[in-house]
Design an enzyme around this catalytic site. Structure first.
Site, short mmCIF file in Angstrom:
data_model
loop_
_atom_site.label_atom_id
_atom_site.label_comp_id
_atom_site.label_asym_id
_atom_site.label_seq_id
_atom_site.Cartn_x
_atom_site.Cartn_y
_atom_site.Cartn_z
N LYS A 106 4.48 4.02 3.06
CA LYS A 106 4.16 4.29 4.47
C LYS A 106 4.76 5.62 4.85
O LYS A 106 5.77 6.05 4.27
CB LYS A 106 4.76 3.20 5.36
CG LYS A 106 4.12 3.10 6.71
CD LYS A 106 2.85 2.27 6.63
CE LYS A 106 2.20 2.02 7.95
NZ LYS A 106 1.26 0.90 7.84
N GLY B 213 -3.25 -5.16 22.83
CA GLY B 213 -3.51 -3.90 22.13
C GLY B 213 -4.99 -3.63 22.11
O GLY B 213 -5.79 -4.50 21.74
N GLY C 107 -6.29 -0.49 20.82
CA GLY C 107 -6.53 0.69 19.99
C GLY C 107 -7.65 0.36 19.01
O GLY C 107 -8.39 -0.61 19.20
N ASN C 108 -7.74 1.13 17.94
CA ASN C 108 -8.84 0.93 16.98
C ASN C 108 -8.94 -0.53 16.52
O ASN C 108 -10.02 -1.13 16.54
CB ASN C 108 -8.65 1.87 15.79
CG ASN C 108 -9.80 1.78 14.80
OD1 ASN C 108 -10.96 1.70 15.19
ND2 ASN C 108 -9.50 1.77 13.53
N ALA C 109 -7.80 -1.14 16.16
CA ALA C 109 -7.84 -2.50 15.60
C ALA C 109 -8.18 -3.54 16.66
O ALA C 109 -9.10 -4.35 16.48
CB ALA C 109 -6.50 -2.82 14.93
N GLY C 110 -7.47 -3.55 17.79
CA GLY C 110 -7.69 -4.55 18.83
C GLY C 110 -9.07 -4.42 19.46
O GLY C 110 -9.76 -5.42 19.72
N1 GLU Z 1 -2.29 1.50 8.19
C1 GLU Z 1 -3.08 0.42 7.69
C2 GLU Z 1 -2.21 -0.78 7.38
O1 GLU Z 1 -1.14 -0.93 7.92
C3 GLU Z 1 -3.98 0.84 6.54
C4 GLU Z 1 -3.31 1.37 5.32
C5 GLU Z 1 -4.25 1.95 4.28
O2 GLU Z 1 -5.45 1.91 4.46
O3 GLU Z 1 -3.73 2.46 3.28
O4 GLU Z 1 -2.59 -1.66 6.64
#
Ligand code: GLU
Length: 410
Positions: free
Chosen positions: A99, A209, A211-214
């Site tokens: 990360k 939330g 954002g993109n995910a929510g």
């Molecule tokens: N940031 C996203 C996660 O937390 C995607 C990570 C990725 O695609 O490598 O799973």
């Protein structure tokens, strides 16, 4: 609250369940910490702190997103990299976990400042990432455009094309169809598997939330006919017991950049106190804590965010009989399609959207079934089941590499 400590509490709990030495997972393999300059539009130079953490690479190159947020810090990136390691093992894609992040509030930067920030971060970390080393992607407040700047900077430094360096790119630079909504689609698949298994129909859903995910999760669930009674973002929490018109809410959010003022629901104190069947934290970590967990009365918590529930709150939910579908399963659709993007980049041959989504579905359903099976075998929560499944896979690879002795596969 230190999220890395929370993550290690989760690990210690699992070490007790399977009675194995998990020392190898107590620290990241490598932490890269950088401090770099960025020229502002007024020519002033500001300095930013950034991180890239490679947590574990037994099963393959490190993989995980890059977050731009003022609260980013070393421990948070370590925790997120740890969860990526487990997530990739749970869905059984050939990656370790990593990360990255920059301590920044991207909302106050202009587009050109954001571009220079992204490029200079890559200049600072280019020697610790790579298509077969550590593959970044988007996370909170990063997006395909930022991935494009990062890829371009990396390719300029290396003097060659290297599309498989980074995922979540725009389609024209080798991005995958379906990647933009894959975290949400994966979570929808998992939610529906759970509802089917427990014979729940017409659940009411509240999402923290937008954002993109929510937002995409709300959109898919709404299109499928589910009733979304609560939504929220950093500006407000909204409730409508008759169901919110999500199409209108999304149009409002896109136009105004926030939900506050949307008139299709009334403003409430908190999303977690609502009378619902499904609670979906889709924002940041440490949202369901011992302070507010007593308010929750849903049937199930579906974790789209990474680390939204603290270990103390997790215990309370267990006592109350509320299931938690853990982040490392629920939100794994994002990294799964990232994996498919990387495979397409390496082979230089691209698939249709239906093909990608059907592969995603197969991987998510397999992972769901394996998590259920493991938690039934050890008579545990779904989080513990997912941890045990992932950790066993990581330990097996570590054992064959000779980096762990007396593991379950020696
Ligand atoms: N940031 C996203 C996660 O937390 C995607 C990570 C990725 O695609 O490598 O799973």
């Amino acid at each position: 609250m230190n999220v890395f400590e929370n993550a290690m509490k989760q690990l210690d709990n699992v070490a007790r369940i399977i009675n194995v030495d998990l020392s190898i997972l107590k620290q990241p393999e490598r932490i890269c910490e950088v401090y770099f300059p960025v020229e502002m539009d007024n020519k002033e130079i500001k300095y930013y702190k950034g991180y890239r953490v490679r947590y574990n690479t037994a099963r393959g190159p490190a993989k995980g997103g890059i977050r731009f947020h003022p609260n980013v810090n070393r421990e948070e990136v370590m925790a997120l990299a740890f969860w990526m390691t487990l997530k990739n093992a749970v869905v059984n894609i050939p990656y370790g976990g990593g990360k990255g992040g920059i301590v920044v509030n991207p909302k106050v930067l202009s587009e050109t400042e954001l571009e220079r920030l992204s490029r200079n971060y890559i200049r600072a970390i280019h020697d610790v990432i790579g298509a077969r080393i550590d593959i970044p992607a988007p996370d909170v407040y990063t997006n395909p455009k930022i991935m494009a700047w990062m890829l371009d900077e990396y390719e300029t430094i290396k003097g060659r094309h290297e599309k498989a360096l980074i995922t979540g790119k725009p389609i024209s630079l080798g991005g995958s169809l379906g990647r933009i909504y894959s975290t949400s689609l994966g979570a929808v698949i998992i939610t529906e598997q759970y509802l089917k298994k427990h014979n729940i129909s017409n659940p009411r859903i509240a999402i923290q939330g937008f954002g993109n995910a929510g937002l995409n999760y709300a959109k898919f669930m709404y299109e499928k006919g589910y009733s979304i009674v609560g939504i929220s973002d950093s500006s407000t929490n909204l409730y409508n017991p008759n169901g919110i018109n999500i199409e209108k809410a999304i149009a409002y959010k896109i136009k105004n950049k926030h939900l506050k003022g949307f008139d299709g629901a009334k403003e409430v104190e908190s999303i977690f106190t609502l009378n619902t069947d499904i609670i979906v934290p889709a924002a940041l970590e440490n949202q369901i804590t011992k302070e507010n967990v007593d308010d929750i009365n849903a049937h199930v918590v579906v974790e789209i965010a990474n680390g939204p529930t603290t270990p103390e709150a997790d215990n309370v939910l267990r006592e109350k009989g509320i299931d938690v579908i853990p982040d490392i399963l629920t939100n794994a659709g994002g990294v799964t399609v990232s994996y498919l993007e990387w495979v397409q980049n390496l082979q230089g041959y691209y698939w249709k959207e239906e093909e990608i989504n059907s592969r995603l579905k197969e991987i998510m359903i397999n992972a769901f079934n394996e998590v259920i099976k493991t938690s039934e075998e050890i008579n545990s929560t779904l989080r513990e089941g997912a941890f045990v499944l992932g950790i066993k896979r990581i330990l097996e690879a570590e054992t064959y590499r000779g980096r762990v002795r007396n593991g379950p596969y020696s």
